[in-house]
Design a protein around this motif. Structure first.
Motif, PDB file in Angstrom:
ATOM      1  N   ILE A 136     -65.598  12.683 -84.745  1.00 28.25           N
ATOM      2  CA  ILE A 136     -64.178  12.488 -84.457  1.00 28.25           C
ATOM      3  C   ILE A 136     -64.018  11.841 -83.081  1.00 28.25           C
ATOM      4  CG2 ILE A 136     -61.958  13.665 -84.080  1.00 28.25           C
ATOM      5  CD1 ILE A 136     -62.890  15.842 -85.985  1.00 28.25           C
ATOM      6  N   ILE A 137     -63.088  10.900 -82.983  1.00 31.10           N
ATOM      7  CA  ILE A 137     -62.698  10.334 -81.689  1.00 31.10           C
ATOM      8  C   ILE A 137     -61.270  10.778 -81.399  1.00 31.10           C
ATOM      9  CG2 ILE A 137     -62.256   8.244 -80.342  1.00 31.10           C
ATOM     10  CD1 ILE A 137     -64.369   6.812 -82.054  1.00 31.10           C
ATOM     11  N   ASP A 138     -61.106  11.502 -80.296  1.00 31.06           N
ATOM     12  CA  ASP A 138     -59.778  11.870 -79.817  1.00 31.06           C
ATOM     13  C   ASP A 138     -59.438  10.852 -78.721  1.00 31.06           C
ATOM     14  OD1 ASP A 138     -57.461  12.982 -78.859  1.00 31.06           O
ATOM     15  OD2 ASP A 138     -58.240  15.023 -78.691  1.00 31.06           O
ATOM     16  N   MET A 139     -58.587   9.882 -79.048  1.00 27.99           N
ATOM     17  CA  MET A 139     -58.357   8.735 -78.161  1.00 27.99           C
ATOM     18  C   MET A 139     -57.608   9.105 -76.881  1.00 27.99           C
ATOM     19  SD  MET A 139     -57.480   5.710 -80.942  1.00 27.99           S
ATOM     20  CE  MET A 139     -57.055   4.498 -79.687  1.00 27.99           C
ATOM     21  N   PHE A 140     -56.832  10.186 -76.941  1.00 31.85           N
ATOM     22  CA  PHE A 140     -56.043  10.621 -75.782  1.00 31.85           C
ATOM     23  C   PHE A 140     -56.190  12.141 -75.663  1.00 31.85           C
ATOM     24  CE2 PHE A 140     -54.023   7.152 -78.134  1.00 31.85           C
ATOM     25  CZ  PHE A 140     -53.974   6.143 -77.190  1.00 31.85           C
ATOM     26  N   SER A 141     -57.348  12.572 -75.234  1.00 33.96           N
ATOM     27  CA  SER A 141     -57.694  13.986 -75.336  1.00 33.96           C
ATOM     28  C   SER A 141     -56.885  14.891 -74.414  1.00 33.96           C
ATOM     29  CB  SER A 141     -59.190  14.162 -75.041  1.00 33.96           C
ATOM     30  OG  SER A 141     -59.560  15.498 -75.216  1.00 33.96           O
ATOM     31  N   ARG A 202     -62.912  10.410 -88.355  1.00 32.78           N
ATOM     32  CA  ARG A 202     -61.527  10.815 -88.112  1.00 32.78           C
ATOM     33  C   ARG A 202     -61.145  10.399 -86.691  1.00 32.78           C
ATOM     34  NH1 ARG A 202     -58.949  14.752 -91.087  1.00 32.78           N
ATOM     35  NH2 ARG A 202     -60.949  15.299 -92.020  1.00 32.78           N
ATOM     36  N   ILE A 203     -59.924   9.920 -86.516  1.00 36.10           N
ATOM     37  CA  ILE A 203     -59.439   9.540 -85.183  1.00 36.10           C
ATOM     38  C   ILE A 203     -58.085  10.210 -84.933  1.00 36.10           C
ATOM     39  CG2 ILE A 203     -58.572   7.640 -83.745  1.00 36.10           C
ATOM     40  CD1 ILE A 203     -60.736   5.879 -84.877  1.00 36.10           C
ATOM     41  N   ILE A 204     -57.951  10.795 -83.745  1.00 37.08           N
ATOM     42  CA  ILE A 204     -56.708  11.447 -83.340  1.00 37.08           C
ATOM     43  C   ILE A 204     -55.994  10.548 -82.345  1.00 37.08           C
ATOM     44  CG2 ILE A 204     -55.679  13.587 -82.486  1.00 37.08           C
ATOM     45  CD1 ILE A 204     -57.606  13.989 -84.862  1.00 37.08           C
ATOM     46  N   MET A 205     -54.735  10.242 -82.630  1.00 36.37           N
ATOM     47  CA  MET A 205     -53.928   9.402 -81.747  1.00 36.37           C
ATOM     48  C   MET A 205     -52.693  10.193 -81.302  1.00 36.37           C
ATOM     49  SD  MET A 205     -54.064   5.685 -83.657  1.00 36.37           S
ATOM     50  CE  MET A 205     -53.269   4.909 -82.250  1.00 36.37           C
ATOM     51  N   GLY A 206     -52.847  10.949 -80.224  1.00 32.13           N
ATOM     52  CA  GLY A 206     -51.786  11.847 -79.802  1.00 32.13           C
ATOM     53  C   GLY A 206     -50.875  11.310 -78.716  1.00 32.13           C
ATOM     54  N   TYR A 207     -50.928  10.002 -78.457  1.00 27.61           N
ATOM     55  CA  TYR A 207     -50.141   9.406 -77.365  1.00 27.61           C
ATOM     56  C   TYR A 207     -48.995   8.597 -77.948  1.00 27.61           C
ATOM     57  CZ  TYR A 207     -49.189   6.552 -73.173  1.00 27.61           C
ATOM     58  OH  TYR A 207     -48.588   5.935 -72.105  1.00 27.61           O
ATOM     59  N   PHE A 208     -47.821   8.687 -77.334  1.00 30.16           N
ATOM     60  CA  PHE A 208     -46.652   7.958 -77.820  1.00 30.16           C
ATOM     61  C   PHE A 208     -46.621   6.554 -77.227  1.00 30.16           C
ATOM     62  CE2 PHE A 208     -44.347  12.304 -77.728  1.00 30.16           C
ATOM     63  CZ  PHE A 208     -45.050  12.714 -78.849  1.00 30.16           C
ATOM     64  N   SER A 209     -46.640   5.537 -78.082  1.00 29.20           N
ATOM     65  CA  SER A 209     -46.532   4.161 -77.610  1.00 29.20           C
ATOM     66  C   SER A 209     -46.102   3.258 -78.761  1.00 29.20           C
ATOM     67  CB  SER A 209     -47.866   3.667 -77.053  1.00 29.20           C
ATOM     68  OG  SER A 209     -47.780   2.302 -76.707  1.00 29.20           O
ATOM     69  N   ILE A 222     -62.646   3.228 -86.890  1.00 31.24           N
ATOM     70  CA  ILE A 222     -62.655   4.149 -88.027  1.00 31.24           C
ATOM     71  C   ILE A 222     -63.541   3.594 -89.146  1.00 31.24           C
ATOM     72  CG2 ILE A 222     -60.658   3.148 -89.247  1.00 31.24           C
ATOM     73  CD1 ILE A 222     -61.227   6.907 -88.747  1.00 31.24           C
ATOM     74  N   LYS A 223     -64.238   4.469 -89.831  1.00 34.80           N
ATOM     75  CA  LYS A 223     -65.070   4.021 -90.948  1.00 34.80           C
ATOM     76  C   LYS A 223     -64.196   3.806 -92.184  1.00 34.80           C
ATOM     77  CE  LYS A 223     -66.469   8.351 -93.190  1.00 34.80           C
ATOM     78  NZ  LYS A 223     -67.605   9.216 -93.545  1.00 34.80           N
ATOM     79  N   ASP A 224     -64.702   3.113 -93.160  1.00 35.90           N
ATOM     80  CA  ASP A 224     -63.978   2.909 -94.414  1.00 35.90           C
ATOM     81  C   ASP A 224     -63.787   4.258 -95.100  1.00 35.90           C
ATOM     82  OD1 ASP A 224     -62.773   1.221 -96.386  1.00 35.90           O
ATOM     83  OD2 ASP A 224     -64.504   1.613 -97.661  1.00 35.90           O
ATOM     84  N   GLY A 225     -62.555   4.600 -95.402  1.00 33.79           N
ATOM     85  CA  GLY A 225     -62.251   5.902 -95.990  1.00 33.79           C
ATOM     86  C   GLY A 225     -62.008   6.991 -94.966  1.00 33.79           C
ATOM     87  N   GLY A 226     -62.061   6.623 -93.666  1.00 35.21           N
ATOM     88  CA  GLY A 226     -61.798   7.591 -92.607  1.00 35.21           C
ATOM     89  C   GLY A 226     -60.311   7.875 -92.447  1.00 35.21           C
ATOM     90  N   THR A 227     -59.999   8.898 -91.684  1.00 31.90           N
ATOM     91  CA  THR A 227     -58.611   9.356 -91.538  1.00 31.90           C
ATOM     92  C   THR A 227     -58.129   9.181 -90.112  1.00 31.90           C
ATOM     93  OG1 THR A 227     -58.917  11.011 -93.283  1.00 31.90           O
ATOM     94  CG2 THR A 227     -57.056  11.345 -91.780  1.00 31.90           C
ATOM     95  N   ILE A 228     -56.905   8.667 -89.978  1.00 31.31           N
ATOM     96  CA  ILE A 228     -56.237   8.549 -88.678  1.00 31.31           C
ATOM     97  C   ILE A 228     -55.049   9.516 -88.643  1.00 31.31           C
ATOM     98  CG2 ILE A 228     -54.834   7.056 -87.200  1.00 31.31           C
ATOM     99  CD1 ILE A 228     -56.601   4.722 -88.000  1.00 31.31           C
ATOM    100  N   PHE A 277     -48.238  11.262 -88.689  1.00 30.57           N
ATOM    101  CA  PHE A 277     -48.518  10.643 -89.982  1.00 30.57           C
ATOM    102  C   PHE A 277     -50.021  10.521 -90.142  1.00 30.57           C
ATOM    103  CE2 PHE A 277     -48.364   6.365 -92.442  1.00 30.57           C
ATOM    104  CZ  PHE A 277     -48.427   7.026 -93.664  1.00 30.57           C
ATOM    105  N   ASP A 278     -50.585  11.236 -91.113  1.00 29.51           N
ATOM    106  CA  ASP A 278     -52.016  11.169 -91.413  1.00 29.51           C
ATOM    107  C   ASP A 278     -52.225  10.205 -92.580  1.00 29.51           C
ATOM    108  OD1 ASP A 278     -51.981  13.296 -89.656  1.00 29.51           O
ATOM    109  OD2 ASP A 278     -52.726  14.781 -91.083  1.00 29.51           O
ATOM    110  N   PHE A 279     -53.216   9.354 -92.443  1.00 32.76           N
ATOM    111  CA  PHE A 279     -53.504   8.420 -93.565  1.00 32.76           C
ATOM    112  C   PHE A 279     -54.977   8.019 -93.549  1.00 32.76           C
ATOM    113  CE2 PHE A 279     -51.729   6.082 -89.973  1.00 32.76           C
ATOM    114  CZ  PHE A 279     -52.657   5.063 -89.750  1.00 32.76           C
ATOM    115  N   LYS A 280     -55.501   7.790 -94.741  1.00 30.11           N
ATOM    116  CA  LYS A 280     -56.855   7.258 -94.893  1.00 30.11           C
ATOM    117  C   LYS A 280     -56.798   5.741 -94.802  1.00 30.11           C
ATOM    118  CE  LYS A 280     -59.391  10.787 -97.473  1.00 30.11           C
ATOM    119  NZ  LYS A 280     -60.453  10.922 -96.458  1.00 30.11           N
ATOM    120  N   VAL A 281     -57.859   5.150 -94.280  1.00 28.99           N
ATOM    121  CA  VAL A 281     -57.922   3.699 -94.097  1.00 28.99           C
ATOM    122  C   VAL A 281     -59.001   3.110 -95.011  1.00 28.99           C
ATOM    123  CG1 VAL A 281     -58.359   1.827 -92.476  1.00 28.99           C
ATOM    124  CG2 VAL A 281     -57.157   3.881 -91.710  1.00 28.99           C
ATOM    125  N   TYR A 282     -58.644   2.062 -95.746  1.00 32.53           N
ATOM    126  CA  TYR A 282     -59.613   1.378 -96.615  1.00 32.53           C
ATOM    127  C   TYR A 282     -59.589  -0.106 -96.324  1.00 32.53           C
ATOM    128  CZ  TYR A 282     -59.525   5.742 -99.268  1.00 32.53           C
ATOM    129  OH  TYR A 282     -59.610   7.050 -99.642  1.00 32.53           O
TER     130      TYR A 282
END
Length: 282
Positions: A136-141, A202-209, A222-228, A277-282
């Motif tokens: 997991i990458i937490d972009m704004f920890s 999985r990637i967490i994007m907790g910053y407002f922009s 993110i990998k194919d089929g990964g979740t943001i 909003f959680d979504f898988k990326v393909y």
């Protein structure tokens, strides 16, 4: 029995507080003041109605004496890229406290970083979404708001990115406090400058922009089929197009999304919501 004892102690504090306040504050305004206070660790944060500003010291001392807390602060504004809060001290000493929530310890310096009690459900959810050893990458920890539940309860491997040196130093302490040193890799960096040699589950994007550069960066990592897990603010009038705008950004990158979860977390300002909003990326 123990839970009942805790409730009795809390009820006693509230009763003592009400008794002190009623000497100078109306019943209706006591309810208003009681509804707006927030406790983080052993610090009380108050929002005091304008008409009671002249009684600020009295109200602060009433909380201080009733709760036996370290300090009472008046809530102020939040400013800058790092969303540094401003709290005015009413009584007591110190802005540093350790807040325990859902079995996790968060060391916080309220003179330097934010902590929103209104996000508790989302922090708890983060401890339930991942599988052991997910990358997991937490972009704004920040100080570890989501990193800590992901690593402690999800047993995931988290790359915790944080640009603000003050938040990063607290993040380091919180990693040790919660005994997740072996599962968290903290990096004091701007997430846009992070170029991993792997793709995240999985990637967490907790910053407002509103700047799409952060979402574009997440799509690169993110990998194919990964979740943001995408957090942002959303005016109520924009809700019908909120997801479509994200889909458009993905489409321009040759990607599609599969919606998984959407929720309004709390009101951010009049007419504006904090949403996830959680979504898988393909």
């Amino acid at each position: 029995m123990y839970f009942g004892l805790i409730l009795d102690v809390e009820d006693k504090k509230i009763r003592t507080l009400r008794e002190q306040l009623k000497n100078k504050v109306s019943d209706g305004d006591i309810r208003k003041i009681m509804k707006s206070y927030e406790q983080i660790g052993d610090i009380i944060i108050l929002t005091i109605p304008k008409e009671y500003q002249e009684l600020k010291d009295f109200i602060g001392k009433s909380f201080y004496d009733s709760f036996g807390c370290q300090a009472v602060l008046e809530k102020g504004s939040v400013s800058g890229e790092f969303r540094v809060p401003y709290y005015k001290k009413i009584i007591g000493g110190g802005f540093v406290t350790i807040h325990k929530e859902n079995g996790i310890l968060y060391k916080i310096d309220l003179s330097k970083v934010m902590f929103s009690s209104g996000n508790i459900a989302e922090r708890i959810r983060m401890g339930q979404i991942s599988l052991p050893d997910e990358i997991i990458i937490d972009m704004f920890s920040g100080i570890g708001y989501f990193t800590l539940p992901l690593s402690k309860y999800g047993k995931s491997k988290v790359w915790a990115l944080e640009k603000n040196p003050d938040s990063y130093n607290l993040l380091l302490e919180n990693i040790y406090l919660n005994k997740v040193v072996d599962r968290v890799t903290p990096i004091n960096t701007d997430c846009l400058d992070f170029n991993p040699n792997f793709k995240a589950d999985r990637i967490i994007m907790g910053y407002f922009s509103d700047d799409e550069k952060f979402l574009l960066k997440a799509l690169d990592m993110i990998k194919d089929g990964g979740t943001i897990h995408y957090h942002n603010t959303m005016p109520e009038k924009s809700e019908p197009t909120f997801k479509k705008n994200i889909e458009k950004i993905l489409f321009n990158k040759g990607k599609t999304l599969e919606p998984l979860y959407y929720r309004k977390i709390k009101k951010y300002s009049p007419g504006v919501w904090h949403v996830v909003f959680d979504f898988k990326v393909y």
